[in-house]
Design an enzyme around this catalytic site. Structure first.
Site, PDB file in Angstrom:
ATOM      1  N   LYS A 107       0.815  -1.211   0.000  1.00  0.00           N
ATOM      2  CA  LYS A 107       0.000   0.000   0.000  1.00  0.00           C
ATOM      3  C   LYS A 107       0.854   1.269   0.000  1.00  0.00           C
ATOM      4  CE  LYS A 107      -4.267  -1.941   1.828  1.00  0.00           C
ATOM      5  NZ  LYS A 107      -3.899  -3.358   2.081  1.00  0.00           N
TER       6      LYS A 107
HETATM    7  C1  LIG Z   1      -4.534  -4.425   1.444  1.00  0.00           C
HETATM    8  C2  LIG Z   1      -3.792  -5.710   1.399  1.00  0.00           C
HETATM    9  C3  LIG Z   1      -4.142  -6.744   0.503  1.00  0.00           C
HETATM   10  C4  LIG Z   1      -5.356  -6.659  -0.405  1.00  0.00           C
HETATM   11  O1  LIG Z   1      -5.182  -5.765  -1.459  1.00  0.00           O
HETATM   12  P1  LIG Z   1      -6.452  -5.262  -2.306  1.00  0.00           P
HETATM   13  O2  LIG Z   1      -5.903  -4.259  -3.259  1.00  0.00           O
HETATM   14  O3  LIG Z   1      -7.406  -4.670  -1.310  1.00  0.00           O
HETATM   15  O4  LIG Z   1      -7.021  -6.462  -2.972  1.00  0.00           O
HETATM   16  C5  LIG Z   1      -3.361  -7.888   0.472  1.00  0.00           C
HETATM   17  N1  LIG Z   1      -2.300  -8.032   1.301  1.00  0.00           N
HETATM   18  C6  LIG Z   1      -1.931  -7.068   2.167  1.00  0.00           C
HETATM   19  C7  LIG Z   1      -0.767  -7.300   3.060  1.00  0.00           C
HETATM   20  C8  LIG Z   1      -2.655  -5.876   2.248  1.00  0.00           C
HETATM   21  O5  LIG Z   1      -2.290  -4.933   3.127  1.00  0.00           O
END
Ligand SMILES: *Cc1c(COP(=O)(O)O)cnc(C)c1O
Length: 435
Positions: A107
């Site tokens: 993220k």
């Molecule tokens: C947010 C997150 C996901 C999921 O990603 P999306 O884009 O919401 O599908 C997967 N793994 C981790 C570690 C995350 O923080």
């Protein structure tokens, strides 16, 4: 570039407006009228470009009418200053490590780029904005780090007391300056409700410039296309078709992969890998979309999503045609028990340690490969460093594991957070004080 709403009743907007609005008034999701296609010459020569060069070409395709090239280059240099290596762990098997940013989760790509772009637009207008975010864990850390130190943006992060991990809490509460943490005596849903109520509070919004930073924002999605294309550029010389397995919750990451594909990136197949919140794998099987509410708690908790917010966008990227979507994406889901087995298998077979989310991507890839004869380059995305989920991972492996210095240091820092009951009049009073 104009962006339309997937619900098709709100008017189209420019990209700056889409970023500050977040959601269109009709509650759809913004998507460009047309996904820009990059020229053949780019795809033929992209192996000679750096990550930042590739990021610039992609971002420029979306922002060229709103941000001059030299400014955009500066924003990329500043915000995309960490690596996204595809680590070879077996024959034709790669782990795309997306955890080298400040909060050690993927993220960071979205949050840092979004912060840089928002701040750029605000500076030009000499305006200030307050970002409100509710988090159940990883989003808060990435947003806190991404927006930290931006002089024209204050971030207010609401999190449920006692329901995020120690490391996650420290990531939100130890930065200070323009990053304010509010510890809510309630659940994640309580936090989200406070934020939503504030966004609907017209009187407040007439006095205070508010914005959101959640994963539906188009400015978080675009930078996630960077690393798909970068990975392609590094593996294309092998001449095998590429399969990407994406551990998914709200399906922002997979949507970004599909955007990269629509821009011209050759992909053999995408895999949507989930935990037991398997709305999308079921949809791919049956054609019927049924949300799971409330969502089920798992050890891959960043993917505990029973009604994925980016799903309408994913569908719209395929012109709402089920046949096209299911021809490009395979879906698989896994229980916690299987996830733990996956962590163990990766450790035993490849001497490599993965977090629970990454394990699910690995398992999804294996399921797919069982039924394919073709030789492919397979890539599973690692969305977080294992140390962010240390107790679970150590328990599975049965041994202590090293923790990166960056996380270790955090644990010694002092937490600063404002405690609040989940009561809108209290949150409103807090916001009134900012005016
Ligand atoms: C947010 C997150 C996901 C999921 O990603 P999306 O884009 O919401 O599908 C997967 N793994 C981790 C570690 C995350 O923080």
């Amino acid at each position: 570039m104009r962006l339309f709403s997937t619900n098709k009743t709100s008017p189209s907007v420019g990209i700056e407006e889409a970023i500050f609005q977040g959601l269109p008034p009709d509650n759809g999701l913004y998507l460009p009228d047309e996904i820009p296609v990059l020229p053949e010459t780019f795809w033929e020569t992209c192996e000679s470009l750096s990550f930042q060069d590739i990021a610039f070409v992609i971002a420029n395709a979306f922002f060229k009418e709103e941000i001059p090239a030299e400014d955009l280059e500066g924003l990329i240099q500043k915000s995309m200053d960490f690596d996204a290596p595809s680590v070879k762990i077996g024959d034709d098997l790669y782990c795309l490590e997306l955890f080298h940013g400040p909060s050690m989760a993927f993220k960071d790509f979205g949050a840092r780029f979004m912060a840089a772009v928002m701040s750029y637009f605000l500076e030009k207008k000499n305006r200030k904005v307050h970002i409100l975010v509710a988090t159940s864990g990883d989003t808060g850390g990435a947003v806190a780090q991404g927006f930290f130190g931006q002089s024209n943006i204050d971030v207010h992060i609401l999190y449920p007391s006692g329901k995020v991990s120690d490391i996650q809490e420290k990531q939100l509460t130890t930065l200070g300056e323009n990053v304010k943490a509010i510890e809510v005596d309630g659940t994640f849903d309580d936090c989200q409700k406070l934020v939503k109520t504030a966004f609907l509070d017209e009187e407040l919004r007439s006095k205070l410039n508010l914005a959101s930073a959640n994963s539906i924002n188009i400015a978080r999605l675009i930078p996630q296309a960077f690393y798909f294309v970068y990975t392609y550029s590094r593996l294309k010389e092998k001449h095998f078709p590429i399969v990407f397995s994406v551990p998914s919750g709200n399906f922002g990451n997979l949507s970004a992969g599909v955007i990269a594909h629509k821009m011209g990136m050759p992909v053999h197949r995408f895999i949507a890998a989930t935990n037991v919140n398997k709305v999308v794998p079921e949809y791919l099987k049956t054609g019927v979309y049924e949300s799971i509410e409330p969502s089920v708690s798992t050890i891959s908790n960043a993917m505990d999503v029973g009604n994925p917010s980016n799903f309408p966008r994913l569908k719209a990227l395929f012109g709402d045609k089920f046949e096209d979507l299911s021809a490009a994406i395979s879906g698989y889901s896994f229980t916690d028990e299987e996830t733990k087995q996956g962590i163990l298998e990766v450790k035993n077979m490849y001497d490599y340690v993965v977090c629970p989310h990454t394990a699910i991507a690995y398992l999804g890839l294996n399921k797919y490969l069982e039924n394919t004869k073709e030789r492919v380059s397979s890539v599973f995305l690692s969305t977080a460093h294992y140390a962010k989920f240390l107790p679970d991972v150590e328990a599975v492996i049965g041994a202590g594991l090293p923790v990166p210095e960056r996380l270790e240091e955090l644990l010694d820092k002092e937490k600063v957070a404002l405690s609040m009951k989940p009561d809108y009049s209290l949150f409103r009073a807090y916001l009134d004080d900012l005016i």
